[in-house]
Design a protein around this motif. Structure first.
Motif, PDB file in Angstrom:
ATOM      1  N   LEU A  23       0.940  -0.919   0.022  1.00 22.98           N
ATOM      2  CA  LEU A  23       0.150  -0.026   0.042  1.00 22.98           C
ATOM      3  C   LEU A  23       0.657   1.301  -0.065  1.00 22.98           C
ATOM      4  CD1 LEU A  23      -3.030  -1.140   2.501  1.00 22.98           C
ATOM      5  CD2 LEU A  23      -2.851  -1.040   0.052  1.00 22.98           C
ATOM      6  N   ALA A  24       1.963   1.160   0.699  1.00 25.18           N
ATOM      7  CA  ALA A  24       2.937   2.390   0.678  1.00 25.18           C
ATOM      8  C   ALA A  24       3.600   2.673  -0.757  1.00 25.18           C
ATOM      9  CB  ALA A  24       3.946   2.088   1.701  1.00 25.18           C
ATOM     10  N   LEU A  29      -2.511   5.769  -3.670  1.00 23.45           N
ATOM     11  CA  LEU A  29      -2.426   6.158  -2.011  1.00 23.45           C
ATOM     12  C   LEU A  29      -1.704   6.957  -1.394  1.00 23.45           C
ATOM     13  CD1 LEU A  29      -4.139   5.387   0.367  1.00 23.45           C
ATOM     14  CD2 LEU A  29      -2.844   3.345   0.551  1.00 23.45           C
ATOM     15  N   ARG A  30      -0.506   6.945  -1.982  1.00 24.42           N
ATOM     16  CA  ARG A  30       0.798   7.612  -1.562  1.00 24.42           C
ATOM     17  C   ARG A  30       0.567   9.018  -1.940  1.00 24.42           C
ATOM     18  NH1 ARG A  30       5.173   5.224  -3.840  1.00 24.42           N
ATOM     19  NH2 ARG A  30       5.146   6.439  -5.569  1.00 24.42           N
ATOM     20  N   VAL A  33      -2.436  10.363   0.535  1.00 19.96           N
ATOM     21  CA  VAL A  33      -1.916  10.615   1.991  1.00 19.96           C
ATOM     22  C   VAL A  33      -1.227  11.717   2.089  1.00 19.96           C
ATOM     23  CG1 VAL A  33      -0.188   9.608   3.632  1.00 19.96           C
ATOM     24  CG2 VAL A  33      -1.996   8.182   2.568  1.00 19.96           C
ATOM     25  N   SER A  42      -5.021  11.325   7.262  1.00 21.35           N
ATOM     26  CA  SER A  42      -4.464  10.545   6.109  1.00 21.35           C
ATOM     27  C   SER A  42      -3.675   9.467   6.294  1.00 21.35           C
ATOM     28  CB  SER A  42      -4.289  11.404   4.980  1.00 21.35           C
ATOM     29  OG  SER A  42      -5.118  12.220   4.545  1.00 21.35           O
ATOM     30  N   GLN A  46      -4.176   5.167   6.285  1.00 25.77           N
ATOM     31  CA  GLN A  46      -3.533   4.139   5.086  1.00 25.77           C
ATOM     32  C   GLN A  46      -3.064   3.014   6.099  1.00 25.77           C
ATOM     33  OE1 GLN A  46       0.188   5.904   3.507  1.00 25.77           O
ATOM     34  NE2 GLN A  46       0.674   3.871   2.968  1.00 25.77           N
ATOM     35  N   THR A  47      -2.807   2.984   7.218  1.00 26.04           N
ATOM     36  CA  THR A  47      -2.439   1.917   8.121  1.00 26.04           C
ATOM     37  C   THR A  47      -3.870   1.073   8.368  1.00 26.04           C
ATOM     38  OG1 THR A  47      -0.843   3.076   9.330  1.00 26.04           O
ATOM     39  CG2 THR A  47      -1.795   1.396  10.466  1.00 26.04           C
TER      40      THR A  47
END
Length: 123
Positions: A23-24, A29-30, A33, A42, A46-47
């Motif tokens: 995901l990171a 998503l990056r 965030v 944000s 993600q977590t």
């Protein structure tokens, strides 16, 4: 509430770390965030997404498939980050997560088989 039953299995930890890392690495998503599209929380979102996915795999029967994971990712991006993705990246992330699950489950079988045959441990 029952007390914790000890540390999670190593395969669960491995899978969770893999999901967090994947995901990171997901550009959509990056960016969401980094730009705060999910508000001040944000990074926590993600977590949270990672924990939801891990729980999906560990608790659902049958195991989530590619379509389920992709839909989950797309829905989270809309609901939590107000981002409607149409770039196909959620499918790629979903494929990687499903593959990771299959690989980790294979390792679990290997570990269980090794634990069952402990003749090497006695030497």
């Amino acid at each position: 509430m029952s007390p914790p039953s000890g540390p999670p299995p190593a395969t669960s930890v491995l899978f969770a770390r893999g999901v967090i890392a994947r995901l990171a690495y997901w550009p959509a998503l990056r960016i969401a965030v980094d730009q705060g599209w999910g508000g001040a929380e944000s990074a926590q979102k993600q977590t949270w997404v990672a924990s939801v996915l891990v729980d999906d795999f560990e608790e659902q029967d049958p195991t989530p498939d590619l379509n389920f994971v992709e839909d989950r990712l797309l829905q989270v991006m809309v609901d939590e980050f107000d981002a409607d993705l149409e770039d196909g990246s959620a499918e790629a992330v979903a494929k990687d997560i499903v593959s990771l699950w299959e690989e980790v489950k294979g390792k679990k079988v290997e570990v269980e088989e090794a634990a069952g045959d402990n003749s090497d441990w006695e030497k």
